[in-house]
Design a protein around this motif. Structure first.
Motif, PDB file in Angstrom:
ATOM      1  N   ASP A  92      42.036 -22.909  52.109  1.00  0.00           N
ATOM      2  CA  ASP A  92      42.250 -24.342  52.305  1.00  0.00           C
ATOM      3  C   ASP A  92      43.458 -24.876  51.559  1.00  0.00           C
ATOM      4  OD1 ASP A  92      39.932 -24.423  53.875  1.00  0.00           O
ATOM      5  OD2 ASP A  92      38.673 -24.663  52.105  1.00  0.00           O
ATOM      6  N   SER A 108      38.787 -21.831  48.316  1.00  0.00           N
ATOM      7  CA  SER A 108      39.518 -23.080  48.535  1.00  0.00           C
ATOM      8  C   SER A 108      41.015 -22.882  48.341  1.00  0.00           C
ATOM      9  CB  SER A 108      38.999 -24.154  47.568  1.00  0.00           C
ATOM     10  OG  SER A 108      39.730 -25.345  47.702  1.00  0.00           O
ATOM     11  N   LYS A 130      31.337 -23.946  54.102  1.00  0.00           N
ATOM     12  CA  LYS A 130      32.239 -24.841  54.832  1.00  0.00           C
ATOM     13  C   LYS A 130      31.586 -25.355  56.113  1.00  0.00           C
ATOM     14  CE  LYS A 130      36.516 -24.443  55.547  1.00  0.00           C
ATOM     15  NZ  LYS A 130      37.849 -24.028  55.988  1.00  0.00           N
ATOM     16  N   LEU A 177      31.208 -28.209  48.045  1.00  0.00           N
ATOM     17  CA  LEU A 177      30.703 -27.265  49.036  1.00  0.00           C
ATOM     18  C   LEU A 177      29.366 -26.660  48.624  1.00  0.00           C
ATOM     19  CD1 LEU A 177      33.921 -25.272  50.055  1.00  0.00           C
ATOM     20  CD2 LEU A 177      32.714 -26.969  51.417  1.00  0.00           C
TER      21      LEU A 177
END
Length: 309
Positions: free
Chosen positions: A210, A206, A289, A222
């Protein structure tokens, strides 16, 4: 987008994808890890040489060949018993090497994840660009790692206190019951910690992919409904890593003893197993994801159908 990333994968498919991706992009992954890990391993080898460890073959005292090999490991545990300064310098050097590794090995893992993301999207990339982008996430990675391991340490200490305190109180009244309870509590704490740390372990992906720091909330979302599958995959990756490392180290140790060359060979194998583990982590994260995005899309479709009725 690469079709292998477009649909959720089963346990076996994740393993298969990890192996195939590691093979297909081996050169790129290996070069990234070599850039980061190579200098650290080189410094470690230099420290060993300066401490008096033999480069090609180290043997200790003893009558037979096997006894000499075994004694080489025992004798080099204290590098130079007659020189406290040498011991202190070696210890300081080892600490520095460990510190450098703790800082920059995660950046290598981040670069590997960025390559996997580019492969997923069928986008061109260069190793230099991936390393540069990984360094842009250096501080978010650093403080997220620190926070993750502080949580781990806190849970570990709390588990020990709980087991010791509860087992001690019960043992004072019934020894057998106290021991059984302590064992059951210990196993429960191990399982509980494994579940919690696995649910939070995808924070790294992440943070890197992300740009969400520290990423624990997203990791928790997730990994929903995939906790045990993720634990199983982690166990498989760890077992593969441990088996390969142990086999190589025990085999070459019989010939080389506790030498610098043995350390170099073991470090190269560690680099290769780290490559496999990092790729596996990336495949798992992107699979989570894909599943999460698919669930979100399904919920949006369901909500849309309800509102249009």
């Amino acid at each position: 987008m690469d079709t292998k990333f477009t649909k959720p994968k089963s346990f076996g498919e994740i393993l298969d994808h990890t192996f195939s991706l590691s093979k297909d992009r081996f050169k790129d992954f290996f070069l990234i890890l070599l850039i980061f890990m190579g200098p650290v391993y080189l410094i470690e080898a230099i420290i060993q040489l300066l401490s008096g460890t033999s480069f090609f073959r180290a043997v200790g005292s003893g009558n037979g060949w096997f006894e000499q090999i075994l004694s080489s490991f025992k004798e080099t545990q204290t590098i130079d018993p007659n020189s406290l300064a040498t011991e202190l310098k070696t210890l300081v050097g080892t600490i520095i090497v460990g510190f450098i590794g703790a800082l920059f090995f995660p950046v290598a893992k981040a670069a590997v994840l960025l390559v996997i993301q580019r492969v997923q999207k069928n986008e061109e990339y260069t190793i230099g660009l991936m390393i540069k982008q990984a360094f842009l996430r250096f501080f978010p990675i650093l403080w997220s790692n620190i926070l993750y391991y502080l949580i781990y340490f806190g849970l570990f200490v709390a588990s020990i206190i709980l087991v010791a305190f509860t087992g001690g109180i019960v043992s004072s009244k019934n020894l057998i019951l106290g021991i059984v309870l302590a064992i059951l509590l210990g196993l429960g704490c191990i399982v509980g910690m494994a579940c919690l740390m696995t649910r939070w372990s995808f924070y790294f992906g992440s943070v890197v992919l992300d740009h969400q720091s520290p990423g624990f909330t997203r990791s928790w979302r997730l990994s929903r409904k995939r906790t045990w599958i993720s634990i199983g995959l982690y166990l498989v990756f760890y077992l593969i890593t441990i088996c390969i490392d142990s086999a190589v180290q025990s085999t070459f140790a019989l010939v080389l003893g506790n030498s610098v060359l043995l350390s170099i060979i073991v470090n190269i194998v560690t680099l290769l197993t780290s490559l496999f583990f990092y790729v596996g982590y990336g495949v798992i994260y992107l699979d989570l994801k894909t599943r999460h995005d698919a669930d979100d899309l399904k919920e949006m479709i369901d909500d849309y159908d309800i509102t249009t009725l």
